[in-house]
Write a protein that holds these residues in place. Structure first.
Motif, PDB file in Angstrom:
ATOM      1  N   ILE A  20       0.833  -1.206   0.000  1.00  0.00           N
ATOM      2  CA  ILE A  20       0.000   0.000   0.000  1.00  0.00           C
ATOM      3  C   ILE A  20       0.867   1.256   0.000  1.00  0.00           C
ATOM      4  O   ILE A  20       0.606   2.205  -0.757  1.00  0.00           O
ATOM      5  CB  ILE A  20      -0.968  -0.024   1.204  1.00  0.00           C
ATOM      6  N   ASP A  21       1.911   1.271   0.823  1.00  0.00           N
ATOM      7  CA  ASP A  21       2.790   2.447   0.901  1.00  0.00           C
ATOM      8  C   ASP A  21       3.428   2.776  -0.447  1.00  0.00           C
ATOM      9  O   ASP A  21       3.612   3.943  -0.784  1.00  0.00           O
ATOM     10  CB  ASP A  21       3.873   2.249   1.963  1.00  0.00           C
ATOM     11  N   GLU A  22       3.759   1.749  -1.214  1.00  0.00           N
ATOM     12  CA  GLU A  22       4.349   1.974  -2.537  1.00  0.00           C
ATOM     13  C   GLU A  22       3.392   2.781  -3.424  1.00  0.00           C
ATOM     14  O   GLU A  22       3.799   3.723  -4.104  1.00  0.00           O
ATOM     15  CB  GLU A  22       4.673   0.628  -3.189  1.00  0.00           C
ATOM     16  N   LEU A  32       2.013  12.320   6.959  1.00  0.00           N
ATOM     17  CA  LEU A  32       1.036  12.182   8.046  1.00  0.00           C
ATOM     18  C   LEU A  32      -0.202  11.408   7.589  1.00  0.00           C
ATOM     19  O   LEU A  32      -0.756  10.612   8.350  1.00  0.00           O
ATOM     20  CB  LEU A  32       0.637  13.546   8.607  1.00  0.00           C
ATOM     21  N   THR A  33      -0.602  11.623   6.359  1.00  0.00           N
ATOM     22  CA  THR A  33      -1.738  10.880   5.814  1.00  0.00           C
ATOM     23  C   THR A  33      -1.368   9.409   5.654  1.00  0.00           C
ATOM     24  O   THR A  33      -2.156   8.515   5.972  1.00  0.00           O
ATOM     25  CB  THR A  33      -2.179  11.480   4.463  1.00  0.00           C
ATOM     26  N   GLN A  34      -0.151   9.162   5.181  1.00  0.00           N
ATOM     27  CA  GLN A  34       0.312   7.781   5.017  1.00  0.00           C
ATOM     28  C   GLN A  34       0.352   7.062   6.363  1.00  0.00           C
ATOM     29  O   GLN A  34      -0.038   5.895   6.458  1.00  0.00           O
ATOM     30  CB  GLN A  34       1.691   7.760   4.367  1.00  0.00           C
ATOM     31  N   ILE A  35       0.779   7.742   7.398  1.00  0.00           N
ATOM     32  CA  ILE A  35       0.825   7.124   8.729  1.00  0.00           C
ATOM     33  C   ILE A  35      -0.588   6.769   9.191  1.00  0.00           C
ATOM     34  O   ILE A  35      -0.822   5.678   9.724  1.00  0.00           O
ATOM     35  CB  ILE A  35       1.541   8.052   9.734  1.00  0.00           C
ATOM     36  N   ALA A  36      -1.548   7.668   8.975  1.00  0.00           N
ATOM     37  CA  ALA A  36      -2.937   7.388   9.363  1.00  0.00           C
ATOM     38  C   ALA A  36      -3.472   6.173   8.604  1.00  0.00           C
ATOM     39  O   ALA A  36      -4.160   5.320   9.178  1.00  0.00           O
ATOM     40  CB  ALA A  36      -3.811   8.615   9.109  1.00  0.00           C
ATOM     41  N   LYS A 132     -11.562   4.794   2.454  1.00  0.00           N
ATOM     42  CA  LYS A 132     -11.144   5.805   1.489  1.00  0.00           C
ATOM     43  C   LYS A 132     -10.562   6.976   2.263  1.00  0.00           C
ATOM     44  O   LYS A 132     -11.078   7.367   3.310  1.00  0.00           O
ATOM     45  CB  LYS A 132     -12.339   6.266   0.661  1.00  0.00           C
ATOM     46  N   LYS A 133      -9.472   7.511   1.724  1.00  0.00           N
ATOM     47  CA  LYS A 133      -8.814   8.656   2.368  1.00  0.00           C
ATOM     48  C   LYS A 133      -8.384   9.651   1.308  1.00  0.00           C
ATOM     49  O   LYS A 133      -7.724   9.277   0.315  1.00  0.00           O
ATOM     50  CB  LYS A 133      -7.587   8.179   3.172  1.00  0.00           C
ATOM     51  N   ASN A 134      -8.766  10.909   1.491  1.00  0.00           N
ATOM     52  CA  ASN A 134      -8.320  11.979   0.602  1.00  0.00           C
ATOM     53  C   ASN A 134      -6.851  12.244   0.872  1.00  0.00           C
ATOM     54  O   ASN A 134      -6.414  12.249   2.027  1.00  0.00           O
ATOM     55  CB  ASN A 134      -9.132  13.243   0.817  1.00  0.00           C
ATOM     56  N   LEU A 135      -6.087  12.480  -0.176  1.00  0.00           N
ATOM     57  CA  LEU A 135      -4.645  12.686  -0.032  1.00  0.00           C
ATOM     58  C   LEU A 135      -4.253  14.161  -0.024  1.00  0.00           C
ATOM     59  O   LEU A 135      -3.095  14.487   0.177  1.00  0.00           O
ATOM     60  CB  LEU A 135      -3.894  11.953  -1.144  1.00  0.00           C
TER      61      LEU A 135
END
Length: 136
Positions: A20-22, A32-36, A132-135
């Motif tokens: 997912i991180d890739e 910070l969004t990636q950490i969440a 779903k998360k807005n970036l």
């Protein structure tokens, strides 16, 4: 959309997060969004690994889709373990102290509050949970 099919085993959490991180890094996701998102992914994948298949190790499918307008990520977890809707459970009473609260439910509550959308459906013998998360 990219897809990872993997054994629903806690030992595979880092592989799932790396997958997912890739995608997030390629999209320029803020750290910070990636950490969440990583915290939410950990909660959801560990729940599948720990509860969906009882003592057996089943399969989990993780799908990552990048969306435009607004720039966001949709992550879907699919398993064919026992049916369980984590959204059906009432939110914990966070006004109570830790010792006064009922056990369980806090992780899903955190996911619901850190993501922009969270949906569950049970279809054709499969649990399908999407966040779903807005970036931006």
């Amino acid at each position: 959309m990219k897809e990872l099919v993997i054994a629903a085993d806690r030992n595979n959490l880092l592989k799932v997060q790396s997958f997912i991180d890739e995608q997030l890094e390629d999209a320029g996701c803020p750290m910070l969004t990636q950490i969440a998102i990583d915290v939410a992914v950990e909660e959801l994948f560990v729940n599948i690994a720990g509860y969906a298949y009882d003592q057996e190790i089943g399969v989990a499918v993780v799908q990552v889709e990048m969306l435009d307008d607004p720039l966001s990520v949709k992550i879907t977890f699919i398993d064919n373990g026992k049916q369980y809707d984590p959204l059906a459970k009432p939110d914990p009473d966070i006004t109570l102290g830790a010792k006064e609260r009922k056990k369980g439910g806090l992780g899903i509550y955190m996911v619901k509050n850190s993501m922009d959308d969270m949906r569950y459906e049970y279809k054709e013998g499969k649990n399908i949970l999407t966040i779903k998360k807005n970036l931006n």
